[in-house]
Structures are given as structure tokens and as C-alpha cells.
Design an enzyme around this catalytic site. Structure first.
Site, PDB file in Angstrom:
ATOM      1  NE  ARG A 176      -3.708  -2.293   0.058  1.00  0.00           N
ATOM      2  CZ  ARG A 176      -3.232  -3.436  -0.493  1.00  0.00           C
ATOM      3  NH1 ARG A 176      -1.900  -3.693  -1.213  1.00  0.00           N
ATOM      4  NH2 ARG A 176      -3.986  -4.726  -0.303  1.00  0.00           N
ATOM      5  CB  SER A 225      -8.553  -2.440   4.638  1.00  0.00           C
ATOM      6  OG  SER A 225      -9.168  -3.711   4.073  1.00  0.00           O
ATOM      7  CD  GLU A 295      -5.164  -0.323   2.799  1.00  0.00           C
ATOM      8  OE1 GLU A 295      -5.168  -1.404   3.657  1.00  0.00           O
ATOM      9  OE2 GLU A 295      -5.997  -0.285   1.665  1.00  0.00           O
TER      10      GLU A 295
HETATM   11  C1  FAD Z   1     -15.283  -0.771  -0.856  1.00  0.00           C
HETATM   12  C2  FAD Z   1     -13.926  -0.646  -0.815  1.00  0.00           C
HETATM   13  C3  FAD Z   1     -12.949  -1.730  -0.915  1.00  0.00           C
HETATM   14  C4  FAD Z   1     -11.719  -1.509  -1.308  1.00  0.00           C
HETATM   15  N1  FAD Z   1     -10.875  -2.681  -1.537  1.00  0.00           N
HETATM   16  C5  FAD Z   1      -9.408  -2.172  -1.612  1.00  0.00           C
HETATM   17  C6  FAD Z   1      -8.651  -3.275  -1.928  1.00  0.00           C
HETATM   18  O1  FAD Z   1      -9.204  -4.528  -2.054  1.00  0.00           O
HETATM   19  N2  FAD Z   1      -7.186  -3.077  -2.164  1.00  0.00           N
HETATM   20  C7  FAD Z   1      -6.823  -1.877  -1.924  1.00  0.00           C
HETATM   21  O2  FAD Z   1      -5.715  -1.665  -2.236  1.00  0.00           O
HETATM   22  N3  FAD Z   1      -7.694  -0.991  -1.759  1.00  0.00           N
HETATM   23  C8  FAD Z   1      -8.878  -0.963  -1.595  1.00  0.00           C
HETATM   24  N4  FAD Z   1      -9.710   0.125  -1.251  1.00  0.00           N
HETATM   25  C9  FAD Z   1      -8.991   1.474  -0.751  1.00  0.00           C
HETATM   26  C10 FAD Z   1      -9.162   2.302  -2.210  1.00  0.00           C
HETATM   27  O3  FAD Z   1     -10.074   2.015  -3.029  1.00  0.00           O
HETATM   28  C11 FAD Z   1      -7.714   2.302  -3.016  1.00  0.00           C
HETATM   29  O4  FAD Z   1      -6.845   2.643  -1.824  1.00  0.00           O
HETATM   30  C12 FAD Z   1      -7.802   3.064  -4.198  1.00  0.00           C
HETATM   31  O5  FAD Z   1      -6.535   2.754  -5.061  1.00  0.00           O
HETATM   32  C13 FAD Z   1      -7.585   4.626  -3.791  1.00  0.00           C
HETATM   33  O6  FAD Z   1      -7.902   5.308  -5.201  1.00  0.00           O
HETATM   34  P1  FAD Z   1      -8.662   6.640  -5.312  1.00  0.00           P
HETATM   35  O7  FAD Z   1      -8.427   7.042  -6.795  1.00  0.00           O
HETATM   36  O8  FAD Z   1     -10.085   6.799  -4.533  1.00  0.00           O
HETATM   37  O9  FAD Z   1      -7.802   7.617  -4.403  1.00  0.00           O
HETATM   38  P2  FAD Z   1      -7.847   8.647  -3.136  1.00  0.00           P
HETATM   39  O10 FAD Z   1      -8.692   7.757  -2.075  1.00  0.00           O
HETATM   40  O11 FAD Z   1      -8.672   9.783  -3.759  1.00  0.00           O
HETATM   41  O12 FAD Z   1      -6.595   9.026  -2.671  1.00  0.00           O
HETATM   42  C14 FAD Z   1      -5.827   8.167  -2.053  1.00  0.00           C
HETATM   43  C15 FAD Z   1      -4.315   8.719  -2.112  1.00  0.00           C
HETATM   44  O13 FAD Z   1      -3.582   8.765  -3.397  1.00  0.00           O
HETATM   45  C16 FAD Z   1      -3.468   9.974  -3.793  1.00  0.00           C
HETATM   46  N5  FAD Z   1      -3.720  10.244  -5.422  1.00  0.00           N
HETATM   47  C17 FAD Z   1      -5.023   9.917  -5.774  1.00  0.00           C
HETATM   48  N6  FAD Z   1      -5.114  10.067  -7.350  1.00  0.00           N
HETATM   49  C18 FAD Z   1      -3.746  10.723  -7.428  1.00  0.00           C
HETATM   50  C19 FAD Z   1      -3.153  10.840  -8.694  1.00  0.00           C
HETATM   51  N7  FAD Z   1      -3.806  10.943  -9.842  1.00  0.00           N
HETATM   52  N8  FAD Z   1      -1.890  11.372  -8.619  1.00  0.00           N
HETATM   53  C20 FAD Z   1      -1.110  11.423  -7.389  1.00  0.00           C
HETATM   54  N9  FAD Z   1      -1.619  10.884  -6.215  1.00  0.00           N
HETATM   55  C21 FAD Z   1      -3.212  10.603  -6.042  1.00  0.00           C
HETATM   56  C22 FAD Z   1      -4.359  10.984  -2.900  1.00  0.00           C
HETATM   57  O14 FAD Z   1      -3.647  12.239  -2.769  1.00  0.00           O
HETATM   58  C23 FAD Z   1      -4.363  10.257  -1.574  1.00  0.00           C
HETATM   59  O15 FAD Z   1      -3.073  10.279  -0.822  1.00  0.00           O
HETATM   60  C24 FAD Z   1     -11.190  -0.048  -1.075  1.00  0.00           C
HETATM   61  C25 FAD Z   1     -11.979   0.847  -0.989  1.00  0.00           C
HETATM   62  C26 FAD Z   1     -13.430   0.643  -0.746  1.00  0.00           C
HETATM   63  C27 FAD Z   1     -14.302   1.762  -0.439  1.00  0.00           C
END
Ligand code: FAD
Length: 301
Positions: A176, A225, A295
Site C-alpha cells: 500500500r 480497509s 491504510e
Molecule cells: C469498498 C472498498 C473496497 C476497497 N478494496 C481495496 C482493496 O481490495 N485493495 C486496496 O488496495 N484498496 C482498497 N480500497 C481502498 C481504495 O479503493 C484504494 O486505495 C484506491 O486505490 C484509492 O484510489 P482513489 O482514486 O479513490 O484515491 P483517493 O482515495 O482519492 O486518494 C488516495 C491517495 O492517493 C493520492 N492520489 C489519488 N489520485 C492521485 C493521482 N492521480 N496522482 C497522485 N496522487 C493521487 C491521494 O492524494 C491520496 O493520498 C477499497 C475501498 C473501498 C471503498
């Protein structure tokens, strides 16, 4: 941000800005405060332009994807939040097994494309509700696979506003986490995928979806998580062993279905969620000696 700066932002972004934006609508937890300015950015020149402007004006900024790993504090975000859209959220090119997409592309769209093209590799992201940029930054993973293993190269705009390309082999990906500079914006990603068969790719995606539906509380706002799994163990088991399933503070509850999920039962404040995180951390430490690491990323004042 003063009125002059707000007018300048409106002009640079052709009105694609929301001031005093309710960040609960941009986070899957549906909680948290407001951001001074939420900026929607459609292409690379706009991205470098807006970052140059924000840096010159000493305005704080950060990028988000779908907010699926974020908790915005109730006090909200001072400064600008950038969201990638348009060209920066589309699949732009396929060359053999190499697929290039914008950092704002949703995992859902990526998976749909992979099924259609019969490209295999990213099925593990089915049901991870974020963007590809967020998945790279967080090295999102599931079922033993991680985003970092599929990166050929990425395009970033650094915190100082310069666009650069980084080879996947030069980036350190761990659980992560990635070694990409925290405040840089991942605007483009080239994935190296494998030739597959459309039906088989679809089957794996559907299997992953149904496993998630069975084990995760997808009917309530959450952010996946909350804690990282400690080495050799599972955060969910530790929280469950501490008897915290169903435990509530205000509108936030430790999910009775999956103890490593906190759900918003309707009116949770970010402070409820933060308090619940602290209770879980303290109780697990007392009961097992293990200190859980979050996380999810907490942002805001
Ligand atoms: C129901 C559910 C299930 C999930 N299951 C998993 C799983 O199985 N495995 C897992 O790893 N995660 C899981 N997650 C967590 C999450 O979906 C992941 O971490 C996902 O990759 C976050 O992406 P996001 O675009 O929503 O980022 P955000 O939550 O918007 O941001 C997360 C971080 O990334 C940075 N960021 C986002 N986009 C960019 C970009 N373009 N450039 C630079 N930095 C950026 C942000 O600044 C922040 O620090 C889950 C979440 C939910 C709600």
C-alpha cells in the site's frame, strides 16, 4: 484564498472550479468538511498551468481520485483539491499489451476496457472503487496482486509543476505504498498487461466481485480497509477478537460484516470515525500487543 486568486482560478480552469466544496460528496465515506476550491482538470497543459499558479500564490494543493481511501477532517481542506477529468481520465492508447490511460480513469472503466479487449492482469482491481492514479499511488492490491507489478511507466507532474516520465522499474512499490513523491500528480499510466481471453477475464472479474459482495459491507458508505494488515496477520481478525464488531461512536460503526471496515451509518462526522480508529487501535494494542497502522489517509486541517 482571496477573491483575486479565486477569479484567477476560474479563468485558468474555464469555470471548472467549485468553491467551498462539500468534500463528503467526493469521498466514499460520505463524511468530512469542505475544501476551499475543488478544481476539475481536463488536460496536461491545464494541470501544469494550475499547479504553477497555485505554487506562485503559495496556495496548498493536493490531488484526489474517487476519495475511496480518504478521510477528510471536519475542519476541511485549506487550499485547492485537484481532480483529473477529460483526457486525464481516459484510455488514450493501446499498443500490443501496453495500455496508456489517464490518472483519473476509474478502475471500473479500466476493467470494462480490459474485458472488452481480452487483456488480463488487472482483474484484481474489480471492486476497488478508485482511480488508476490512486491505485498507483497507494499500490492498491488484492488477492496477492498489486498495481505496481503492472506499471511500464507513468507520467507525473512534480510538486514544483514539471511534467516528467518515470519508468515502472525505477519505482519502489511495497504494501500500500509507492516511492512516488507524495505531492506529485500521476496524470498518465502505461500498464503492461497480458493477452487473455475475453470470457475468462470477465469470469475472474465476476468472481472477485461476488467475493467482495459476500464479505464487505458495500451497502453502506465506507473506505475499504481502515488498517493495514500487520506482518503475518489480519487487522480484521484482531479487531474482531477485541470484540469491536458493531461498536459505534456517533454515526460511525465498526462493520458487523467486516471488522476492518468502518461504515457511516448516516450522519457520521469525521471526528466520530477518527475516534473509532483510535479506540480500535488502543484495544487491539492492549489485547494483542500489536499496533495497527492506518491504510486510509487522513487529510485536512
Ligand atoms: C469498498 C472498498 C473496497 C476497497 N478494496 C481495496 C482493496 O481490495 N485493495 C486496496 O488496495 N484498496 C482498497 N480500497 C481502498 C481504495 O479503493 C484504494 O486505495 C484506491 O486505490 C484509492 O484510489 P482513489 O482514486 O479513490 O484515491 P483517493 O482515495 O482519492 O486518494 C488516495 C491517495 O492517493 C493520492 N492520489 C489519488 N489520485 C492521485 C493521482 N492521480 N496522482 C497522485 N496522487 C493521487 C491521494 O492524494 C491520496 O493520498 C477499497 C475501498 C473501498 C471503498
Amino acid at each position: 484564498m482571496d477573491n483575486k486568486q479565486m477569479s484567477a482560478l476560474l479563468e485558468i480552469l474555464n469555470d471548472s472550479v467549485i468553491f467551498d466544496a462539500d468534500m463528503a460528496s467526493y469521498s466514499t465515506l460520505r463524511a468530512g468538511g469542505r475544501a476551499e476550491a475543488l478544481c476539475f482538470i481536463n488536460n496536461l497543459p491545464l494541470l501544469t498551468g494550475v499547479i504553477g499558479f497555485l505554487n506562485r500564490e503559495s496556495i496548498n494543493w493536493m490531488t484526489i481520485g474517487k476519495g475511496s481511501n480518504l478521510l477528510v477532517t471536519d475542519q476541511g481542506i485549506k487550499g485547492a483539491v485537484l481532480i483529473l477529468k477529460g483526457e486525464l481520465a481516459a484510455i488514450s492508447r493501446r499498443s500490443g499489451n501496453l495500455v496508456t490511460a489517464g490518472g483519473g480513469l476509474s478502475n471500473r472503466e479500466l476493467i470494462k476496457y480490459c474485458i472488452h479487449e481480452g487483456l488480463s492482469g488487472m482483474e484484481f482491481l474489480a471492486g476497488v472503487p478508485g482511480t488508476l492514479g490512486g491505485a498507483v499511488m497507494m499500490n492498491a492490491g488484492a488477492y496477492g496482486e498489486e498495481t505496481g507489478s503492472f506499471i511500464e511507466k507513468i507520467g507525473v507532474v512534480t510538486s514544483s509543476g514539471n511534467a516528467e516520465e518515470l519508468a515502472g522499474s525505477g519505482i519502489n512499490f511495497s504494501y500500500r505504498k509507492s516511492s512516488i513523491e507524495e505531492r506529485s500528480v500521476i496524470y498518465s499510466i502505461t500498464l503492461k498487461l497480458k493477452n487473455g481471453e475475453r470470457g475468462q477475464v470477465r469470469e475472474r472479474v465476476e468472481k472477485n466481485w461476488s467475493m467482495r459482495r459476500e464479505s464487505q459491507p458495500l451497502d453502506m458508505p465506507n473506505c475499504g480497509s481502515v488498517f493495514k494488515n500487520p506482518p503475518g496477520g489480519y487487522a480484521a481478525r484482531l479487531i474482531e477478537s477485541s470484540g469491536l464488531k458493531g461498536f459505534k461512536i456517533g454515526g460511525a460503526m465498526i462493520s458487523p460484516k467486516h471488522a476492518n471496515f468502518i461504515v457511516n451509518t448516516g450522519d457520521a462526522k469525521a471526528s466520530d470515525i477518527l475516534a473509532l480508529i483510535e479506540v480500535a487501535r488502543k484495544r487491539v494494542k492492549e489485547d494483542s500487543g500489536i499496533l495497527l497502522e492506518t491504510e486510509i489517509r487522513v487529510v485536512g486541517q
